[in-house]
Design a protein around this motif. Structure first.
Motif, PDB file in Angstrom:
ATOM      1  N   ASP A 156     -52.020  32.329  46.998  1.00 22.82           N
ATOM      2  CA  ASP A 156     -50.643  32.870  46.830  1.00 22.82           C
ATOM      3  C   ASP A 156     -51.973  33.965  44.889  1.00 22.82           C
ATOM      4  O   ASP A 156     -52.308  32.962  44.042  1.00 22.82           O
ATOM      5  CB  ASP A 156     -49.969  31.673  45.925  1.00 22.82           C
ATOM      6  CG  ASP A 156     -49.241  30.925  47.125  1.00 22.82           C
ATOM      7  OD1 ASP A 156     -48.581  32.435  47.207  1.00 22.82           O
ATOM      8  OD2 ASP A 156     -49.395  30.330  47.209  1.00 22.82           O
ATOM      9  N   LEU A 157     -51.249  35.035  45.275  1.00 29.82           N
ATOM     10  CA  LEU A 157     -52.195  35.701  44.376  1.00 29.82           C
ATOM     11  C   LEU A 157     -51.242  35.555  42.954  1.00 29.82           C
ATOM     12  O   LEU A 157     -50.220  36.293  42.937  1.00 29.82           O
ATOM     13  CB  LEU A 157     -53.309  37.605  44.959  1.00 29.82           C
ATOM     14  CG  LEU A 157     -53.643  37.193  46.149  1.00 29.82           C
ATOM     15  CD1 LEU A 157     -53.970  38.391  46.740  1.00 29.82           C
ATOM     16  CD2 LEU A 157     -55.199  37.213  45.623  1.00 29.82           C
ATOM     17  N   ALA A 158     -51.871  35.953  41.820  1.00 30.19           N
ATOM     18  CA  ALA A 158     -51.811  35.852  40.533  1.00 30.19           C
ATOM     19  C   ALA A 158     -51.686  37.350  40.124  1.00 30.19           C
ATOM     20  O   ALA A 158     -52.044  38.333  40.164  1.00 30.19           O
ATOM     21  CB  ALA A 158     -52.387  35.331  39.373  1.00 30.19           C
ATOM     22  N   PRO A 159     -50.778  37.618  39.458  1.00 26.93           N
ATOM     23  CA  PRO A 159     -50.692  39.534  38.921  1.00 26.93           C
ATOM     24  C   PRO A 159     -52.360  39.642  38.555  1.00 26.93           C
ATOM     25  O   PRO A 159     -53.122  39.601  37.180  1.00 26.93           O
ATOM     26  CB  PRO A 159     -50.179  39.469  37.685  1.00 26.93           C
ATOM     27  CG  PRO A 159     -48.618  38.686  38.089  1.00 26.93           C
ATOM     28  CD  PRO A 159     -49.599  37.775  38.817  1.00 26.93           C
ATOM     29  N   GLU A 161     -55.097  39.559  40.090  1.00 25.28           N
ATOM     30  CA  GLU A 161     -56.070  39.025  40.386  1.00 25.28           C
ATOM     31  C   GLU A 161     -56.016  39.558  41.993  1.00 25.28           C
ATOM     32  O   GLU A 161     -55.325  39.973  42.837  1.00 25.28           O
ATOM     33  CB  GLU A 161     -55.285  37.217  40.981  1.00 25.28           C
ATOM     34  CG  GLU A 161     -56.508  36.369  41.369  1.00 25.28           C
ATOM     35  CD  GLU A 161     -56.000  34.978  41.748  1.00 25.28           C
ATOM     36  OE1 GLU A 161     -56.965  34.010  42.557  1.00 25.28           O
ATOM     37  OE2 GLU A 161     -54.645  34.396  41.357  1.00 25.28           O
ATOM     38  N   VAL A 177     -47.855  42.966  47.153  1.00 24.91           N
ATOM     39  CA  VAL A 177     -49.413  42.940  47.678  1.00 24.91           C
ATOM     40  C   VAL A 177     -49.348  44.297  47.072  1.00 24.91           C
ATOM     41  O   VAL A 177     -49.639  44.451  48.197  1.00 24.91           O
ATOM     42  CB  VAL A 177     -49.309  42.279  47.543  1.00 24.91           C
ATOM     43  CG1 VAL A 177     -51.069  42.101  47.944  1.00 24.91           C
ATOM     44  CG2 VAL A 177     -49.299  40.465  48.083  1.00 24.91           C
ATOM     45  N   GLY A 204     -52.431  40.916  43.158  1.00 30.32           N
ATOM     46  CA  GLY A 204     -51.325  40.441  43.525  1.00 30.32           C
ATOM     47  C   GLY A 204     -50.521  40.947  42.387  1.00 30.32           C
ATOM     48  O   GLY A 204     -51.453  41.852  41.386  1.00 30.32           O
ATOM     49  N   PRO A 205     -48.819  40.693  41.727  1.00 29.63           N
ATOM     50  CA  PRO A 205     -48.419  38.923  42.631  1.00 29.63           C
ATOM     51  C   PRO A 205     -48.145  39.233  43.781  1.00 29.63           C
ATOM     52  O   PRO A 205     -48.399  40.497  44.605  1.00 29.63           O
ATOM     53  CB  PRO A 205     -47.892  39.065  41.194  1.00 29.63           C
ATOM     54  CG  PRO A 205     -46.999  39.875  41.575  1.00 29.63           C
ATOM     55  CD  PRO A 205     -48.431  40.916  41.387  1.00 29.63           C
ATOM     56  N   ARG A 207     -48.103  36.567  47.994  1.00 30.89           N
ATOM     57  CA  ARG A 207     -48.929  35.682  49.168  1.00 30.89           C
ATOM     58  C   ARG A 207     -49.638  36.930  50.238  1.00 30.89           C
ATOM     59  O   ARG A 207     -48.969  37.741  50.477  1.00 30.89           O
ATOM     60  CB  ARG A 207     -47.626  34.981  49.633  1.00 30.89           C
ATOM     61  CG  ARG A 207     -48.459  34.083  50.639  1.00 30.89           C
ATOM     62  CD  ARG A 207     -46.996  32.689  51.006  1.00 30.89           C
ATOM     63  NE  ARG A 207     -48.191  31.752  50.994  1.00 30.89           N
ATOM     64  CZ  ARG A 207     -48.180  30.314  51.048  1.00 30.89           C
ATOM     65  NH1 ARG A 207     -48.765  30.526  49.546  1.00 30.89           N
ATOM     66  NH2 ARG A 207     -48.674  29.390  51.567  1.00 30.89           N
TER      67      ARG A 207
END
Length: 252
Positions: A156-159, A161, A177, A204-205, A207
């Motif tokens: 789960d990538l953060a904004p 990331e 994404v 990200g953000p 998944r």
């Protein structure tokens, strides 16, 4: 509609259909079914409408035709076996988001799920992304099932990331994404590193689902056990076809 996934390395997806329910799958995916499950080959499945819709789905790897399954006279069952070692996963779309899947990942979906070509937002991703360019976009409403090679590792990538991934290992990601292509640094890495020139950069953000087994890697691992002529023949098939041909020749 009820679903069950059996097995580990080579799983099987079984779906119980009630009368009136419809399921649309890629052609050639059927493994077994009960006698009261009817098949109908159609071009209008998976949300395609008109010539452009059908061609968009075909370019994404879904083919021009889809198979519609329905049960008559009572509940029925239809099953789809994985073609390569990996996992089958169930997902849901509710109209509020969509998914991008590698071109051989989609198995089947309920009525209301739309399958089409997923266009890249950046030119570089399209030109240098390899199989990453030929993505399937899944949207609409309902449930759908995908198959990914080997094990599945999700993040789960953060904004903002980012994760750099070999394009073949990108199995699936939420459309929000950002998918772009970046070059490996250093001339020596490019020429002698053995990892290619390009990596997929996922930002990200959202998944993402990564697959540990890719078709080129599987074919490469089996190649030493075959003669050079066999390797040349099956390499021309590419993708799943190449891997299936290699495995078939081993057990001839």
């Amino acid at each position: 509609m009820q679903s069950k996934i059996d097995g580990t390395t080579l799983p099987v997806l079984s779906i119980r259909l009630e009368p009136g329910e419809k399921l649309f799958a890629e052609t050639g995916e059927l493994s077994w079914k009960t006698p009261n499950v009817m098949l109908r080959t159609t071009t209008s499945g998976a949300g395609a409408s008109g010539f452009l819709g059908v061609m968009s789905r075909a370019l994404a790897g879904g083919g021009i035709f889809m198979t519609e399954f329905s049960a008559e006279g009572g509940p029925g069952m239809v099953s789809f076996a994985a073609k390569i070692p990996g996992h089958i996963v169930e997902h849901t779309v509710d109209g509020g988001g969509s998914y991008m899947i590698h071109r051989h990942g989609y198995i089947a979906g309920t009525d209301g799920v739309r399958l089409e070509l997923g266009f890249q937002r950046r030119l570089g991703a399209g030109i240098f992304g390899g199989d990453g360019f030929r993505l399937q976009r899944v949207s609409g409403y309902g449930r759908f099932w995908t198959t990914l090679g080997g094990e599945i590792v999700s993040y789960d990538l953060a904004p903002g990331e980012q994760l750099d991934v070999h394009p073949g290992h990108v199995g699936m990601f939420e459309e929000r994404v950002n998918f772009d292509i970046t070059m490996l640094p250093g001339i020596r890495n490019k020429l002698f590193g053995g990892d290619g020139f390009f990596m997929a950069r996922l930002t990200g953000p959202g998944r993402i689902w990564l697959q540990t087994l890719t078709m080129p890697n599987l074919a490469h691992a089996l190649a030493p056990y075959l003669g050079s002529e066999a390797v040349t023949d099956v390499a021309e098939a590419g993708g799943i076809g190449a891997a299936a041909s290699l495995i078939g020749r081993i057990f001839e």
